[in-house]
Structure formats: C-alpha cells, structure tokens
Design a protein around this motif. Sequence first.
Motif, PDB file in Angstrom:
ATOM      1  N   ALA A  63       0.824  -1.207   0.000  1.00 46.59           N
ATOM      2  CA  ALA A  63       0.000   0.000   0.000  1.00 46.59           C
ATOM      3  C   ALA A  63       0.859   1.258   0.000  1.00 46.59           C
ATOM      4  O   ALA A  63       0.558   2.229  -0.706  1.00 46.59           O
ATOM      5  CB  ALA A  63      -0.925  -0.007   1.219  1.00 46.59           C
ATOM      6  N   ILE A  64       1.927   1.240   0.797  1.00 42.68           N
ATOM      7  CA  ILE A  64       2.836   2.392   0.834  1.00 42.68           C
ATOM      8  C   ILE A  64       3.488   2.599  -0.526  1.00 42.68           C
ATOM      9  O   ILE A  64       3.614   3.727  -1.020  1.00 42.68           O
ATOM     10  CB  ILE A  64       3.902   2.190   1.924  1.00 42.68           C
ATOM     11  N   SER A  65       3.901   1.480  -1.157  1.00 37.41           N
ATOM     12  CA  SER A  65       4.514   1.566  -2.478  1.00 37.41           C
ATOM     13  C   SER A  65       3.528   2.122  -3.507  1.00 37.41           C
ATOM     14  O   SER A  65       3.888   2.955  -4.347  1.00 37.41           O
ATOM     15  CB  SER A  65       5.000   0.180  -2.915  1.00 37.41           C
ATOM     16  N   ALA A 154       6.732  -4.805  -2.017  1.00 33.89           N
ATOM     17  CA  ALA A 154       6.782  -3.397  -2.416  1.00 33.89           C
ATOM     18  C   ALA A 154       6.690  -3.270  -3.933  1.00 33.89           C
ATOM     19  O   ALA A 154       6.046  -2.351  -4.456  1.00 33.89           O
ATOM     20  CB  ALA A 154       8.066  -2.756  -1.907  1.00 33.89           C
ATOM     21  N   LEU A 155       7.324  -4.191  -4.628  1.00 33.22           N
ATOM     22  CA  LEU A 155       7.311  -4.166  -6.088  1.00 33.22           C
ATOM     23  C   LEU A 155       5.901  -4.315  -6.639  1.00 33.22           C
ATOM     24  O   LEU A 155       5.576  -3.802  -7.711  1.00 33.22           O
ATOM     25  CB  LEU A 155       8.213  -5.288  -6.624  1.00 33.22           C
ATOM     26  N   SER A 156       5.025  -4.984  -5.906  1.00 38.97           N
ATOM     27  CA  SER A 156       3.653  -5.194  -6.371  1.00 38.97           C
ATOM     28  C   SER A 156       2.873  -3.886  -6.446  1.00 38.97           C
ATOM     29  O   SER A 156       1.932  -3.762  -7.220  1.00 38.97           O
ATOM     30  CB  SER A 156       2.923  -6.153  -5.427  1.00 38.97           C
ATOM     31  N   ALA A 157       3.261  -2.896  -5.610  1.00 39.99           N
ATOM     32  CA  ALA A 157       2.573  -1.601  -5.551  1.00 39.99           C
ATOM     33  C   ALA A 157       1.074  -1.778  -5.353  1.00 39.99           C
ATOM     34  O   ALA A 157       0.258  -1.073  -5.930  1.00 39.99           O
ATOM     35  CB  ALA A 157       2.855  -0.792  -6.820  1.00 39.99           C
ATOM     36  N   SER A 158       0.715  -2.743  -4.503  1.00 41.56           N
ATOM     37  CA  SER A 158      -0.685  -3.020  -4.220  1.00 41.56           C
ATOM     38  C   SER A 158      -0.767  -3.749  -2.880  1.00 41.56           C
ATOM     39  O   SER A 158       0.003  -4.685  -2.637  1.00 41.56           O
ATOM     40  CB  SER A 158      -1.296  -3.884  -5.326  1.00 41.56           C
TER      41      SER A 158
END
Length: 223
Positions: A63-65, A154-158
């Motif tokens: 979520a942060i990403s 983090a790479l997922s950005a979700s």
Amino acid sequence: MNLDLFAALLMGLAGAGHCLMMCGGLAGALPGGQGQRPALLMLISYNLGRISSYMLAGALVGAISQAALGGVTPALLALRFLAAFFLIALGCYLGGWWLGLQRLEQLGRPLWRHLAPLAARLRQHHSISARYIAGMVWGWLPCGLVYSALSWAALSASATSGAIYMLFFGLGTLPAMLAFGWFSGALQSILKGRGFRQAMGVLMIIYGLWVAVIALRQVLAIN
C-alpha cells in the motif's frame, strides 16, 4: 505462477535452514513442542499466525509503495532492480559471505524488544488460539529473509498483491517449519549446515542476477 510469486516462494524454500535457526526454536519451546511430538494442528496454528503477520506486513508495504509510486513505470523498474539486489544480498547472507542484511534486522529490533515478552508468555499456553497469536508475534522477529521478501511485496505496488506475495513466501517456509517436530537430528543438521546454506545462497544470487537482467532488458526496450 508469475515471476514475482515464484521469487517469493523460492525465497521461503531456500531459507529452510535459516528458518529452523530463527523460528524453529520457538516451535520446539512451546508446550507440547518438539520433544513431546506436537499435534499437527498446533503447529499449523502457529505457522498460520506467522504467515498472517507476513501478509499484513506485505499489505502495508504494498500500500505504501502504491501511494508513493502511483504505478509509474520507471519507478517500478527501479524497484525491480532493488528487489534483484535483495535477492543477491540474501544469497550472500545465507551463504555467510556478506551479512549486510543484518543492518536491516537492527531496524526492527526496537519493536521486537516490546514484543519478545509477549512471545515468552504465550509459550506457556496450550490452546490453539495462543499458538496462532504466538505465531503472529514471532512473525515480527527481525529477519533479513523476511525483509528480502518484502522487497517483492513493495514491487507489487498493491496492498492485495503484497499480501499474496508474502503468502507465497510463507508457504515456501512451511516445509521446514511444519516438519520441525518430526525432523531427525541428522536432517536438521543438514538443513542448518554451511554446505546447504551456501548452495541455497548461490541459487539466490543466480536468480537475483537473472531478475536484474530481465529488468535491464525492460529498460532497454522502453528506451
């Protein structure tokens, strides 16, 4: 299975010896532990709690990403290079060649100092719910292996995808952790041994380099 999910699963599998050293002791120390042949349900409850914490951390990081990157492709590619670096760093960490990930573990130690007393108290309880909570608490133990997996979350950005990636990572750790109560001393020695850990370290380094090459090709394709 896509590349990122495979990476998360592979990290969990490769870290079998590391998991036994970091978390196996708690599984054996809980009432009804290794020496008393614990019921499988108790071990499953503990590990479900541990994986639940991994998933929560993955959701938070994802979520942060997502909020920070907003799906920007160059930023996501940079994050993929960072994830590749963590794979290589993890390989060096498992092999004992470079322990830079220990510096990341130090960041989580202040939180762990507050959680450790709770984990100690939960060791005294026999209920399934206590085992689950014990697993959740232990899931926040500072661990370079977990932090490397979180780089993929983090790479997922979700938030959803981040939780799923950490679920796969947790599933990768299950073979070692679920069988802890039944492993022979000889097999435990092999999994914890330097040769096994170095072999897994080499595997992680090779995979990390491959991920970096794929990311580089994506950069070249964009340019």
